[in-house]
Motif scaffolding. Structure first.
Motif, PDB file in Angstrom:
ATOM      1  N   VAL A   1      36.322 -19.669 -67.969  1.00 34.50           N
ATOM      2  CA  VAL A   1      36.731 -21.042 -67.747  1.00 34.50           C
ATOM      3  C   VAL A   1      35.478 -21.904 -67.616  1.00 34.50           C
ATOM      4  N   SER A   2      35.505 -23.067 -68.258  1.00 35.79           N
ATOM      5  CA  SER A   2      34.378 -24.002 -68.202  1.00 35.79           C
ATOM      6  C   SER A   2      34.778 -25.208 -67.370  1.00 35.79           C
ATOM      7  N   ILE A   3      33.821 -25.663 -66.520  1.00 31.54           N
ATOM      8  CA  ILE A   3      34.090 -26.797 -65.643  1.00 31.54           C
ATOM      9  C   ILE A   3      32.932 -27.776 -65.765  1.00 31.54           C
ATOM     10  N   GLY A   4      33.239 -28.997 -66.187  1.00 33.14           N
ATOM     11  CA  GLY A   4      32.215 -30.017 -66.347  1.00 33.14           C
ATOM     12  C   GLY A   4      32.652 -31.342 -65.778  1.00 33.14           C
ATOM     13  N   GLY A   5      31.738 -32.017 -65.069  1.00 34.98           N
ATOM     14  CA  GLY A   5      32.060 -33.324 -64.507  1.00 34.98           C
ATOM     15  C   GLY A   5      32.648 -33.272 -63.118  1.00 34.98           C
ATOM     16  N   PHE A   6      32.825 -32.072 -62.544  1.00 36.80           N
ATOM     17  CA  PHE A   6      33.353 -31.936 -61.191  1.00 36.80           C
ATOM     18  C   PHE A   6      32.259 -32.366 -60.210  1.00 36.80           C
ATOM     19  N   GLU A   7      32.541 -33.375 -59.407  1.00 40.17           N
ATOM     20  CA  GLU A   7      31.511 -34.019 -58.598  1.00 40.17           C
ATOM     21  C   GLU A   7      30.749 -33.057 -57.673  1.00 40.17           C
ATOM     22  N   PRO A   8      31.391 -32.091 -57.023  1.00 31.21           N
ATOM     23  CA  PRO A   8      30.607 -31.155 -56.197  1.00 31.21           C
ATOM     24  C   PRO A   8      29.566 -30.385 -57.006  1.00 31.21           C
ATOM     25  N   PHE A   9      29.905 -30.003 -58.252  1.00 29.34           N
ATOM     26  CA  PHE A   9      28.944 -29.270 -59.077  1.00 29.34           C
ATOM     27  C   PHE A   9      27.817 -30.186 -59.551  1.00 29.34           C
ATOM     28  N   VAL A  10      28.170 -31.448 -59.830  1.00 31.84           N
ATOM     29  CA  VAL A  10      27.143 -32.415 -60.225  1.00 31.84           C
ATOM     30  C   VAL A  10      26.137 -32.593 -59.090  1.00 31.84           C
ATOM     31  N   LYS A  11      26.627 -32.707 -57.869  1.00 30.09           N
ATOM     32  CA  LYS A  11      25.724 -32.860 -56.724  1.00 30.09           C
ATOM     33  C   LYS A  11      24.887 -31.605 -56.493  1.00 30.09           C
ATOM     34  N   LEU A  12      25.476 -30.437 -56.741  1.00 29.98           N
ATOM     35  CA  LEU A  12      24.726 -29.194 -56.582  1.00 29.98           C
ATOM     36  C   LEU A  12      23.574 -29.144 -57.580  1.00 29.98           C
ATOM     37  N   GLY A  13      23.845 -29.534 -58.835  1.00 34.06           N
ATOM     38  CA  GLY A  13      22.794 -29.558 -59.851  1.00 34.06           C
ATOM     39  C   GLY A  13      21.677 -30.509 -59.479  1.00 34.06           C
ATOM     40  N   ASP A  14      22.053 -31.684 -58.904  1.00 35.27           N
ATOM     41  CA  ASP A  14      21.024 -32.641 -58.480  1.00 35.27           C
ATOM     42  C   ASP A  14      20.202 -32.082 -57.321  1.00 35.27           C
ATOM     43  N   ALA A  15      20.860 -31.412 -56.388  1.00 34.92           N
ATOM     44  CA  ALA A  15      20.161 -30.902 -55.206  1.00 34.92           C
ATOM     45  C   ALA A  15      19.139 -29.825 -55.573  1.00 34.92           C
ATOM     46  N   LEU A  16      19.485 -28.970 -56.549  1.00 32.68           N
ATOM     47  CA  LEU A  16      18.586 -27.877 -56.935  1.00 32.68           C
ATOM     48  C   LEU A  16      17.744 -28.214 -58.153  1.00 32.68           C
ATOM     49  N   LYS A  17      17.910 -29.426 -58.683  1.00 29.95           N
ATOM     50  CA  LYS A  17      17.186 -29.847 -59.883  1.00 29.95           C
ATOM     51  C   LYS A  17      17.438 -28.884 -61.053  1.00 29.95           C
ATOM     52  N   ILE A  18      18.704 -28.423 -61.153  1.00 30.36           N
ATOM     53  CA  ILE A  18      19.093 -27.512 -62.231  1.00 30.36           C
ATOM     54  C   ILE A  18      20.276 -28.141 -62.954  1.00 30.36           C
ATOM     55  N   ASN A  19      20.039 -28.727 -64.102  1.00 32.35           N
ATOM     56  CA  ASN A  19      21.105 -29.397 -64.844  1.00 32.35           C
ATOM     57  C   ASN A  19      22.180 -28.429 -65.317  1.00 32.35           C
ATOM     58  N   GLU A  20      21.781 -27.167 -65.530  1.00 34.98           N
ATOM     59  CA  GLU A  20      22.744 -26.190 -66.018  1.00 34.98           C
ATOM     60  C   GLU A  20      23.903 -25.988 -65.035  1.00 34.98           C
ATOM     61  N   LEU A  21      23.686 -26.297 -63.751  1.00 32.02           N
ATOM     62  CA  LEU A  21      24.732 -26.100 -62.757  1.00 32.02           C
ATOM     63  C   LEU A  21      25.745 -27.247 -62.736  1.00 32.02           C
ATOM     64  N   LYS A  22      25.479 -28.340 -63.443  1.00 28.76           N
ATOM     65  CA  LYS A  22      26.418 -29.454 -63.474  1.00 28.76           C
ATOM     66  C   LYS A  22      27.629 -29.127 -64.347  1.00 28.76           C
ATOM     67  N   ARG A  23      27.445 -28.231 -65.259  1.00 30.54           N
ATOM     68  CA  ARG A  23      28.564 -27.738 -66.068  1.00 30.54           C
ATOM     69  C   ARG A  23      28.494 -26.219 -66.040  1.00 30.54           C
ATOM     70  N   MET A  24      29.493 -25.596 -65.469  1.00 31.29           N
ATOM     71  CA  MET A  24      29.465 -24.160 -65.247  1.00 31.29           C
ATOM     72  C   MET A  24      30.517 -23.458 -66.083  1.00 31.29           C
ATOM     73  N   SER A  25      30.181 -22.255 -66.497  1.00 30.34           N
ATOM     74  CA  SER A  25      31.129 -21.381 -67.187  1.00 30.34           C
ATOM     75  C   SER A  25      31.284 -20.120 -66.347  1.00 30.34           C
ATOM     76  N   PHE A  26      32.495 -19.900 -65.864  1.00 31.65           N
ATOM     77  CA  PHE A  26      32.781 -18.744 -65.020  1.00 31.65           C
ATOM     78  C   PHE A  26      33.345 -17.618 -65.884  1.00 31.65           C
ATOM     79  N   GLN A  27      32.898 -16.399 -65.635  1.00 32.37           N
ATOM     80  CA  GLN A  27      33.397 -15.242 -66.371  1.00 32.37           C
ATOM     81  C   GLN A  27      34.081 -14.276 -65.406  1.00 32.37           C
ATOM     82  N   ASN A  28      35.245 -13.787 -65.854  1.00 30.31           N
ATOM     83  CA  ASN A  28      35.957 -12.718 -65.143  1.00 30.31           C
ATOM     84  C   ASN A  28      36.218 -13.090 -63.674  1.00 30.31           C
ATOM     85  N   VAL A  29      36.861 -14.222 -63.486  1.00 30.39           N
ATOM     86  CA  VAL A  29      37.242 -14.653 -62.137  1.00 30.39           C
ATOM     87  C   VAL A  29      38.463 -13.855 -61.685  1.00 30.39           C
TER      88      VAL A  29
END
Length: 951
Positions: free
Chosen positions: A706-734
């Motif tokens: 499942v891919s998740i993009g634009g979810f505000e908590p993930f956007v803030k996490l990416g900003d906090a860690l300076k990792i843009n890849e975390l702003k849009r996440m792809s989860f495998q085998n949840v």
């Protein structure tokens, strides 16, 4: 005295009178103009005080106006936009709303400021919603109870009212009233009511004139509409005995559409709410056309041109007491002979109408009522129709004899009745039914004593009417009546787009018809397409006339009916026990498309139960078990188990109204999921949606990707860690389990891979959109960027040069993340507060740990060497001790062996024993000395190691 002085002229008496009168009239005019301003506030306060004192409701008013010129010599007191809104059970329901209320008050009573006398009352555009709940609570029961006079002190007296009614006129214009009695199963609606009452109400015995006109009156009870938009007019002279509450009707004429009735007699209202009456009515005209006007299908805009023939005799009475435990005696006689009618513009007529109906109750006991429909016959479209019915003991044990025979060709209706534009009727209905016997015969299964025979069938019926937004085509239906049951031999229909075919059996049919008892059925139902949206669709006609009429003059706060289209609970009847074995190829419901719906549906005891109901929808499959229960009609209960397999997340989010609240992250997700929703229990609101605060459930959710993009908590996490890849996440085998309780979804800890990141996730989110999650993340160092990695390498080199190690920083950085706030306004806290600096600190900690580990290794090595030396000392001591003991014991034994005589042997033996004891002491000393040296060696090594670790 001067002779030149001129004497003053005397004013005439007339001039004085005129001057005084002018001043008096001027003062009167000033008083008339000023009076409204002087007394208005006092009257306004009186109205509010009396309303609050008398009523247990929320009373609101608009503007107040007081004048005298329009109603001289009375004051005219106008109140705009009056509304009375219920409390408790009827919280928010407007009992009555009035656009304008006008009271004419006696001038002197207003000036005195006490015992205000109301002479006339006018009510403009009132709207009322009158309700009785299932448990008997009435919305109009809002008058506060008086104090318990039995406990009051004898000297206390009831506070006198500040007003009294001495009406000479009461006028009501354009009233609309809706009455809903859930307990009694009654509904009524009155539209455009005008009423005028005049008379002298200052006496205990008075004569009144009453004029009433109601444009439309509808009344239904027990599911039967007895009046449908009937026009009512009345002109009644009523003598009123106020002291004894007796109303005597004289010169009273009542018209229902064209049917005029003369009413005479009296009605007395008792203090215990009983009504004593002796009333009789009789048709004013012996004209069949007047009876015909009560038939809605006939009473159309062209009714005036109808040519009717036949005679009518209609009369009835009610005599006795109506109370909570009894009824008055009553009777009704209707005789129609040689009736017929024809519309001039249509080719055919309805003729040979005969009605012979007698209803008699001699004593007020409803079980003593005898209904004799001796004959009802007519010829319609060339087809004769006839029936009769006799009923005795209708309450305790209905004893009936019913027969119906005839054919109705619907295609001929347009030849004798004018149809509305767009209406169409076709098809043939044939009936030949006979029922005879007592209901108790059926209940006791004495089928040989009861007769039920015949059939009812219809073919190629086509109905198209304005009230339905779709056509109904009944291809075939056949009911066969037997003594034991009714067989649904065939049913095949096309209702709008929906095709339905069914067959089965109906039991308890007679009990259901006559006593509203439980009806049972077992059916097989098939359909290629069932469009529930079309079948439940509403159009403008679904608005009640009361709703339509409030749009112009009625203030919004006084609306008496719910807005059109308002959802309501689908109630399951208590007297239906049906088992439906369904096979539905496609079902359209709301914005869902359900394919291949198969399973069993049971309707029983106000509950709809689903057993192994399977269907395909939203790209996947769904299996459902459980029930929907409406014993609490306001908030139905549900208890369900779902298994959803391979549903599309985005489509599910758009389809189900509650899904956004239960899983707000789904709005930003794409992919497919499988979920079990077990023990889903809770209540529904009146929109048939779950009350999320009452829901409890548990289950497991799985998704391969499942891919998740634009979810505000993930956007803030990416900003906090300076990792843009975390702003849009792809989860495998949840794969995680969850529980729902108290408005929150609790997620059990689970491991998941998010692209290159591993994470352990746990926490909860609320249906109020609050979030509370903890993530333990393992982030590859490469994701942190060049600046952070350069800092990490530099720190590692500095550490290696300082401590003489060869430490290499790992490729994984461990980060803890705390999510809080809401899904749209989240808070994000990480264990890395400033990205590069915090990562450097993390590396420092790892270097320190490495140094400590190496120091610990050296300490462990020194301690191990000391232990080995100690063990060697002890081992050598044991060898030496063994040798010393062996040699000492051998020398002692030699002394004994060399003795030659017994006396010498005894002496040698004593010497040998003493020698052995000395040897044992020497051996023990060797061992003790070795242990002491070994222990000292280990202590010295441990002390040295501890000193090194502290450096």
């Amino acid at each position: 005295m001067s002779t030149n002085s001129t004497p003053r002229k005397k004013r005439s008496l007339f001039r004085k009178i005129m001057l005084g009168s002018g001043i008096f009239f001027l003062l009167c005019i000033v008083l008339l103009v000023a009076a409204p301003f002087l007394f208005k506030d006092k009257l306004v306060q009186l109205v509010k005080d009396e309303a609050n004192k008398q009523l247990n409701a929320n009373v609101d008013f608009g503007k107040f106006d007081l004048s005298i010129f329009r109603s001289f010599p009375d004051f005219r007191f106008n109140i705009q936009n009056v509304s009375v809104v219920g409390k408790d059970t009827f919280e928010g329901d407007t009992l009555i709303g009035i656009r304008e209320l006008a009271l004419d008050l006696n001038l002197m009573s207003v000036i005195r400021g006490e015992n205000y006398q109301v002479n006339a009352l006018r009510i403009e555009d009132p709207r009322a919603l009158v309700q009785v709940t299932q448990d008997g609570k009435a919305s109009w029961d809002i008058v506060k109870p008086s104090a318990d006079t039995t406990t009051a002190a004898p000297a206390e007296e009831k506070e006198p009212s500040k007003y009294n009614l001495r009406l000479s006129s009461l006028i009501i214009n354009n009233a609309h009233v809706t009455y809903i009695d859930e307990q009694g199963g009654m509904k009524a609606r009155v539209e455009d009511l005008d009423y005028e009452l005049s008379g002298d109400f200052s006496n205990e015995l008075l004569q009144s004139e009453n004029k009433l006109h109601i444009a439309k009156t509808s009344f239904a009870t027990g599911g039967i509409a007895y009046l449908s938009e009937v026009e009512i007019k009345a002109d009644a002279g009523i003598d009123i005995d106020l002291e004894n509450n007796i109303y005597t009707f004289k010169k009273t004429e009542l018209f229902l559409n064209e049917l005029g009735l003369g009413l005479e007699g009296f009605l007395q209202l008792k203090d215990n709410d009983d009504m004593v009456m002796d009333l009789a009515f009789k048709a004013l005209k012996a004209d069949f056309k007047t009876i015909l006007s009560l038939v809605p299908a006939v009473f159309t805009r062209d009714f005036a041109s109808v040519q009717a023939s036949g005679t009518v005799a209609l009369d009835g009475y009610a005599k006795g007491t109506y109370s909570a435990i009894g009824y008055p005696a009553f009777g009704l006689n209707l005789l129609v002979e040689n009736g017929g009618f024809k519309y001039p513009a249509l080719p055919r007529s309805v003729e040979k109408i005969v009605i012979d109906l007698k209803i008699q109750n001699p004593n007020g006991n409803l079980d003593a009522t005898i209904i004799d429909l001796n004959k009802l016959s007519l010829v319609m479209g060339g087809n004769p129709i006839s029936m009769y019915a006799h009923v005795k003991t209708p309450v305790s044990d209905p004893d009936f004899d019913f027969n119906a025979l005839g054919t109705i060709d619907l295609g001929t209706i347009k030849e004798f009745l004018p149809l509305e534009k767009g209406e169409e009727f076709n098809g043939v209905i044939r009936a030949d039914i006979g029922l005879k016997g007592r209901l108790s015969y059926v209940e006791r299964e004495q089928h040989e004593r009861f007769t039920a025979r015949g059939s009812l069938e219809a073919s190629q019926m086509k109905l198209k009417v304005e009230a339905l937004p779709y056509e109904v085509l009944l291809n075939a239906i056949k009911l066969n009546f037997t003594n034991k049951f009714v067989e649904l031999a065939s049913f095949n229909a096309l209702i709008g787009k929906s095709d339905i075919s069914a067959s089965g059996r109906i039991d308890n049919f007679i009990e259901y018809i006559f006593k509203d008892d439980l009806i049972k059925g077992d059916f097989t139902v098939n359909s290629n397409l069932l469009d529930i949206n079309q079948l439940t669709a509403s159009d403008n006609n679904d608005k009640t006339p009361a709703q339509q009429s409030t749009q112009s003059t009625q203030p919004a706060e006084a609306s008496t009916a719910p807005a059109s289209g308002e959802s309501s609970v689908i109630e399951i009847p208590a007297n239906i026990d049906f088992v439906l074995n369904t096979s539905l190829r496609k079902v359209l419901y709301d914005n869902l498309v359900l394919d291949n719906v198969n399973g069993k549906v049971i309707i029983r005891n106000r509950r709809l139960t689903m057993e192994s109901l399977k269907m395909n929808t939203l790209g996947g499959q769904m299996r459902m078990d459980g029930w929907y229960d409406t014993k609490n009609a306001e908030n139905p209960d549900v208890n369900l188990n779902f298994m959803v397999d391979n549903f599309d997340i985005a489509t599910t989010y758009k389809t189900f109204n509650t899904f956004p609240k239960m899983a707000p992250i789904a709005q930003y997700a794409s992919g497919f999921f499988t979920v079990s929703l077990e023990n889903f229990a809770g209540k529904l609101n009146r929109d048939m949606e779950p009350d999320l605060n009452t829901i409890s459930a548990n289950g497991v959710l799985k998704t391969k990707s499942v891919s998740i993009g634009g979810f505000e908590p993930f956007v803030k996490l990416g900003d906090a860690l300076k990792i843009n890849e975390l702003k849009r996440m792809s989860f495998q085998n949840v794969n995680f389990s969850y529980k729902i309780k108290d408005g929150r979804a609790q997620i059990a800890p689970f491991d998941v891979k998010i692209d290159k990141v591993k994470a352990t996730i746990s926490g909860s989110h609320g249906f109020d959109q609050t979030i509370d999650y903890t993530w333990r993340m393992e982030i590859p160092r490469s994701l942190f960027g060049a600046q952070a990695n350069a800092t990490i390498n530099s720190l590692a080199q500095q550490a290696n040069s300082l401590v003489g190690t060869n430490f290499q920083p790992g490729e994984i950085i461990f980060v803890d993340v705390l999510f809080g706030g809401t899904a749209t306004k989240p808070t994000v806290k990480t264990s890395l507060k400033e990205s590069a600096k915090s990562i450097a600190n993390e590396v420092k900690e790892q270097v320190i740990e490495t140094v400590k580990e190496k120091a610990a290794e050296q300490v462990d090595k020194a301690l191990e060497e000391a232990r080995k030396q100690a063990d060697k000392i002890k081992a050598d001591a044991r060898i030496a001790a063994d040798k010393l003991k062996k040699e000492g014991y051998a020398a002692a034994d030699k002394l004994v062996a060399e003795a030659k005589n017994p006396l010498a042997k005894v002496a040698a033996q004593k010497a040998a024993d003493q020698a052995k004891k000395e040897t044992d002491k020497k051996v023990q000393k060797v061992l003790d000395d070795a242990d002491a040296r070994a222990d000292k060696l280990i202590r010295d090594a441990q002390a040295k190691s501890d000193a090194n670790l502290k450096k």
